[in-house]
Design an enzyme around this catalytic site. Structure first.
Site, PDB file in Angstrom:
ATOM      1  N   GLY A  23       0.811  -1.214   0.000  1.00 14.75           N
ATOM      2  CA  GLY A  23       0.000   0.000   0.000  1.00 14.75           C
ATOM      3  C   GLY A  23       0.841   1.258   0.000  1.00 14.75           C
ATOM      4  O   GLY A  23       0.431   2.292   0.541  1.00 14.75           O
ATOM      5  N   ASN A  36       1.384   3.342  -2.244  1.00 12.69           N
ATOM      6  CA  ASN A  36       0.980   4.348  -3.220  1.00 12.69           C
ATOM      7  C   ASN A  36       0.106   5.444  -2.632  1.00 12.69           C
ATOM      8  O   ASN A  36      -0.206   6.423  -3.312  1.00 12.69           O
ATOM      9  CB  ASN A  36       0.224   3.687  -4.378  1.00 12.69           C
ATOM     10  N   GLY A  44      -1.610   7.450   1.295  1.00 13.77           N
ATOM     11  CA  GLY A  44      -1.719   7.560   2.736  1.00 13.77           C
ATOM     12  C   GLY A  44      -0.392   7.438   3.460  1.00 13.77           C
ATOM     13  O   GLY A  44       0.657   7.886   2.988  1.00 13.77           O
ATOM     14  N   SER A  74      -3.246  -0.001  14.335  1.00 12.91           N
ATOM     15  CA  SER A  74      -4.066   1.204  14.399  1.00 12.91           C
ATOM     16  C   SER A  74      -4.542   1.414  15.827  1.00 12.91           C
ATOM     17  O   SER A  74      -4.796   0.450  16.567  1.00 12.91           O
ATOM     18  CB  SER A  74      -5.274   1.067  13.480  1.00 12.91           C
ATOM     19  N   TYR A  88     -13.370  -3.105  11.103  1.00 10.24           N
ATOM     20  CA  TYR A  88     -12.050  -2.543  10.776  1.00 10.24           C
ATOM     21  C   TYR A  88     -11.114  -2.641  11.983  1.00 10.24           C
ATOM     22  O   TYR A  88      -9.972  -3.100  11.869  1.00 10.24           O
ATOM     23  CB  TYR A  88     -12.187  -1.095  10.335  1.00 10.24           C
TER      24      TYR A  88
END
Length: 317
Positions: free
Chosen positions: A27, A29, A31, A156, A181
């Site tokens: 990931g 690419n 954030g 997170s 999530y």
């Protein structure tokens, strides 16, 4: 002899050189993953972006090269929700060793309905946890071939208040996106800690470190055209009070970057921002008790093995 990092304070804006190293950022690419890749590129290492969207990966590469003109950066196709594709993704890396992987990619859905992958797994659990679990199995021979390699798993703060339901890992009962999530990120963190325990028990030279970015807001993040567009003046002014408690996604990348580069960071540790775990420079913090629960972690590992059909533990050594 003390390590260089022990002799000098860590400086998030003056990173040590890592020429010759190869790092994979899933990931990378967008954030936080984008800023991890940009910052690691400034060390002279080769940085590989794992992305399921080729156009977004190319835009990220172009942006990194604007800010790091001599960056050694490229991309490989990576879709963590497509478990059968992951072995081929690792083959596409075209390297004989990997110095670190940052398990960063993730999906966060805000609204129902519940979505599934082609394999029938709940999308967030599949992408955020199962995909990284399976990818680690295929990467482990490359990591073992590098001296002192790192597996850095990005969790997170959303996982701190959640608990895993081992009888409903796929969130089939009472599906709520935010809860699903948080649990998927908790599963990812639990895996990172358990992987570290198994690596140490096997005497492996690979270390597993878990990190979290704290509170990372778009409005406090520097502009990267085509990757992270400039926020409006109104949004920046509105976010100004929040800057006392949280930070931008560029700063949210700091714990992962330090976990990759700093030889003083140890396997099994949890790193996050210094101020209340929400903002500031990276520091180690106690592993959250529910993340450190080995009985839960072992049951999660066994369930993940059964769901993915692979086991990273078989190639630890």
């Amino acid at each position: 002899m003390s390590s260089p990092s022990a002799r000098r304070p860590w400086n998030v804006r003056r990173l040590p050189r890592a020429d010759g190293s190869v790092f994979l950022v899933t990931g990378g690419n967008a954030g936080i993953g984008y800023f991890v890749a940009e910052q690691l590129s400034a060390t002279g290492a080769t940085v590989v972006l794992g992305s399921r969207d080729a156009a977004k990966a190319e835009a990220a590469i172009a942006s990194i090269r604007v800010h790091v003109p001599d960056a050694r950066v490229r991309a490989v196709p990576l879709d963590l929700a497509d478990l059968p594709s992951l072995e081929a993704t690792v083959g596409a890396l075209g390297v004989d060793r990997l110095d670190a992987v940052v398990h960063n990619a993730g999906v966060a859905l805000d609204d129902p309905p519940r979505r599934e992958t082609a394999d029938g797994h709940e999308l967030m659990f599949a992408t955020n946890h199962l995909g990284h679990f399976a990818l680690t199995r295929w990467l482990m021979p490359l990591l073992s071939a590098a001296p002192g390699a790192r597996v850095v798993t990005t969790g997170s703060f959303a996982a701190k208040s959640e608990r895993l339901d081992l009888d409903d890992l796929q969130s089939r009962k009472g599906y709520r996106p935010k809860r699903a999530y948080g649990r998927s990120k908790l599963a990812q963190m639990s895996f990172g800690v358990e992987l570290g325990r198994r690596l140490r028990a096997a005497g492996s030279t690979v270390a597993s470190v878990v990190v979290h970015p704290g509170g990372a807001l778009d409005a406090l993040t520097p502009s990267r055209p085509s990757v992270h567009p400039r926020t409006t003046v109104g949004a920046r002014l509105g976010a100004a009070p929040a800057a006392l408690l949280v930070h931008g996604k560029d700063a949210g990348a700091w714990p992962a970057v330090r976990a990759v580069l700093d030889p003083s960071v140890g396997g099994g540790q949890l790193w996050g921002p210094r101020a209340f775990g929400l903002r500031g420079e990276p520091r180690p913090e106690p592993v959250w008790s529910h993340v450190a629960d080995t009985s839960v972690a072992e049951r999660l590992w066994d369930a993940s093995r059964d769901l993915t059909g692979v086991d990273p533990g078989t190639v630890i050594g």
